[in-house]
Design a protein around this motif. Structure first.
Motif, PDB file in Angstrom:
ATOM      1  N   LYS A   3       2.217  10.934  -8.813  1.00  0.00           N
ATOM      2  CA  LYS A   3       2.492   9.836  -9.747  1.00  0.00           C
ATOM      3  C   LYS A   3       3.804   9.124  -9.436  1.00  0.00           C
ATOM      4  N   MET A   4       4.673   9.780  -8.678  1.00  0.00           N
ATOM      5  CA  MET A   4       5.923   9.162  -8.233  1.00  0.00           C
ATOM      6  C   MET A   4       5.639   7.902  -7.420  1.00  0.00           C
ATOM      7  N   LEU A   5       4.485   7.869  -6.735  1.00  0.00           N
ATOM      8  CA  LEU A   5       4.152   6.749  -5.858  1.00  0.00           C
ATOM      9  C   LEU A   5       3.255   5.706  -6.509  1.00  0.00           C
ATOM     10  N   PHE A   6       3.005   5.842  -7.808  1.00  0.00           N
ATOM     11  CA  PHE A   6       2.232   4.825  -8.519  1.00  0.00           C
ATOM     12  C   PHE A   6       3.059   3.541  -8.600  1.00  0.00           C
ATOM     13  N   PRO A   7       2.429   2.369  -8.552  1.00  0.00           N
ATOM     14  CA  PRO A   7       3.151   1.096  -8.557  1.00  0.00           C
ATOM     15  C   PRO A   7       4.064   0.888  -9.765  1.00  0.00           C
ATOM     16  N   SER A  46       5.507   3.437 -11.560  1.00  0.00           N
ATOM     17  CA  SER A  46       6.308   4.614 -11.888  1.00  0.00           C
ATOM     18  C   SER A  46       7.750   4.162 -12.111  1.00  0.00           C
ATOM     19  N   PRO A  47       8.523   4.938 -12.862  1.00  0.00           N
ATOM     20  CA  PRO A  47       9.911   4.554 -13.117  1.00  0.00           C
ATOM     21  C   PRO A  47      10.774   4.489 -11.852  1.00  0.00           C
ATOM     22  N   VAL A  48      10.305   5.073 -10.755  1.00  0.00           N
ATOM     23  CA  VAL A  48      11.095   5.053  -9.516  1.00  0.00           C
ATOM     24  C   VAL A  48      10.446   4.189  -8.431  1.00  0.00           C
ATOM     25  N   ALA A  49       9.445   3.403  -8.784  1.00  0.00           N
ATOM     26  CA  ALA A  49       8.692   2.616  -7.795  1.00  0.00           C
ATOM     27  C   ALA A  49       9.586   1.678  -6.983  1.00  0.00           C
ATOM     28  N   LYS A  50      10.484   0.986  -7.630  1.00  0.00           N
ATOM     29  CA  LYS A  50      11.357   0.049  -6.905  1.00  0.00           C
ATOM     30  C   LYS A  50      12.296   0.797  -5.963  1.00  0.00           C
ATOM     31  N   ARG A  51      12.757   1.936  -6.406  1.00  0.00           N
ATOM     32  CA  ARG A  51      13.651   2.744  -5.577  1.00  0.00           C
ATOM     33  C   ARG A  51      12.898   3.293  -4.363  1.00  0.00           C
ATOM     34  N   VAL A  52      11.661   3.741  -4.576  1.00  0.00           N
ATOM     35  CA  VAL A  52      10.830   4.223  -3.472  1.00  0.00           C
ATOM     36  C   VAL A  52      10.630   3.105  -2.446  1.00  0.00           C
ATOM     37  N   ALA A  53      10.302   1.909  -2.904  1.00  0.00           N
ATOM     38  CA  ALA A  53      10.085   0.774  -1.998  1.00  0.00           C
ATOM     39  C   ALA A  53      11.361   0.454  -1.209  1.00  0.00           C
ATOM     40  N   ALA A  54      12.505   0.497  -1.868  1.00  0.00           N
ATOM     41  CA  ALA A  54      13.778   0.216  -1.190  1.00  0.00           C
ATOM     42  C   ALA A  54      14.090   1.292  -0.153  1.00  0.00           C
ATOM     43  N   MET A  55      13.812   2.548  -0.500  1.00  0.00           N
ATOM     44  CA  MET A  55      14.110   3.636   0.432  1.00  0.00           C
ATOM     45  C   MET A  55      13.144   3.638   1.609  1.00  0.00           C
ATOM     46  N   ASP A  56      11.916   3.173   1.389  1.00  0.00           N
ATOM     47  CA  ASP A  56      10.979   2.993   2.489  1.00  0.00           C
ATOM     48  C   ASP A  56      11.554   1.985   3.480  1.00  0.00           C
ATOM     49  N   GLN A  57      12.177   0.942   2.974  1.00  0.00           N
ATOM     50  CA  GLN A  57      12.795  -0.066   3.838  1.00  0.00           C
ATOM     51  C   GLN A  57      13.945   0.522   4.652  1.00  0.00           C
ATOM     52  N   GLU A  58      14.539   1.604   4.150  1.00  0.00           N
ATOM     53  CA  GLU A  58      15.614   2.286   4.875  1.00  0.00           C
ATOM     54  C   GLU A  58      15.066   3.275   5.900  1.00  0.00           C
ATOM     55  N   GLY A  59      13.740   3.436   5.955  1.00  0.00           N
ATOM     56  CA  GLY A  59      13.138   4.289   6.964  1.00  0.00           C
ATOM     57  C   GLY A  59      12.623   5.623   6.465  1.00  0.00           C
ATOM     58  N   ILE A  60      12.646   5.856   5.159  1.00  0.00           N
ATOM     59  CA  ILE A  60      12.108   7.101   4.609  1.00  0.00           C
ATOM     60  C   ILE A  60      10.606   6.919   4.419  1.00  0.00           C
ATOM     61  N   GLU A  61       9.837   7.884   4.876  1.00  0.00           N
ATOM     62  CA  GLU A  61       8.383   7.830   4.734  1.00  0.00           C
ATOM     63  C   GLU A  61       7.971   8.575   3.468  1.00  0.00           C
ATOM     64  N   PHE A  62       7.079   7.978   2.701  1.00  0.00           N
ATOM     65  CA  PHE A  62       6.542   8.597   1.486  1.00  0.00           C
ATOM     66  C   PHE A  62       5.049   8.834   1.688  1.00  0.00           C
ATOM     67  N   ASP A  63       4.666  10.107   1.728  1.00  0.00           N
ATOM     68  CA  ASP A  63       3.288  10.488   1.978  1.00  0.00           C
ATOM     69  C   ASP A  63       2.576  10.864   0.684  1.00  0.00           C
ATOM     70  N   ALA A  64       1.320  10.462   0.574  1.00  0.00           N
ATOM     71  CA  ALA A  64       0.495  10.724  -0.606  1.00  0.00           C
ATOM     72  C   ALA A  64      -0.698  11.584  -0.210  1.00  0.00           C
TER      73      ALA A  64
END
Length: 162
Positions: free
Chosen positions: A93-97, A99-117
């Motif tokens: 649920k952390m990766l739901f569009p 979620s309370p951390v969705a914007k942070r996840v998207a920003a960190m993806d831009q920094e090169g962190i991969e988020f796997d579901a």
């Protein structure tokens, strides 16, 4: 007439893409090879490799994971550390569009962190929802969260479960 239709089509595609509708999640479902991991964000020069597990549906835990990942980036530098966050179970649920951390996840993806579901978790949720859950457009779909963690550990990744 033909060029006007092309223009309308291009605008429609741009609008859909800007709302995350036209972009499908990247997926490893068709090309997963346990002995040869692939990545959405390969880090050819990384000297440190970390996989972080997220299996709880707890906002405090999600923020802890994101803080840990950010601290690793700051400690080693973006080009020297490869971070993969693997979500499964309630942690997906952390990766739901929304979620309370969705914007942070998207920003960190831009920094090169991969988020796997985890696809297994997605299938289990689909049985209850009647449809596959929607994810942040940058979330990488992997066949199974635990299998991905095992794969990365075998490849030399350090394992963290905050």
């Amino acid at each position: 007439m033909k060029s006007a239709f092309g223009l309308v089509l291009a605008v429609a595609c741009a609008v859909l893409a800007s709302h995350g509708i036209a972009r499908a999640n990247p997926s490893m479902l068709n090309n997963f090879n346990f002995d040869h991991p692939t990545f959405e964000h390969p880090h050819a020069f990384a000297t440190h490799h970390v996989v972080i597990q997220v299996s709880q549906g707890d906002l405090a835990r999600w923020n802890l994971v994101l803080n840990n990942a950010q601290n690793l980036l700051e400690a080693f530098g973006n080009d020297k550390v490869q971070i993969v966050v693997v979500t499964y179970g309630p942690g997906l649920k952390m990766l739901f569009p929304h979620s309370p951390v969705a914007k942070r996840v998207a920003a960190m993806d831009q920094e090169g962190i991969e988020f796997d579901a985890c696809h297994k978790t997605m299938e289990a949720m689909a049985r209850k929802l009647g449809h596959m859950p929607k994810l942040e457009p940058t979330a990488m779909i992997v066949p199974g969260g635990l299998v991905r963690i095992m794969q990365l550990e075998k490849a030399g990744f350090d394992y963290i479960k905050p």
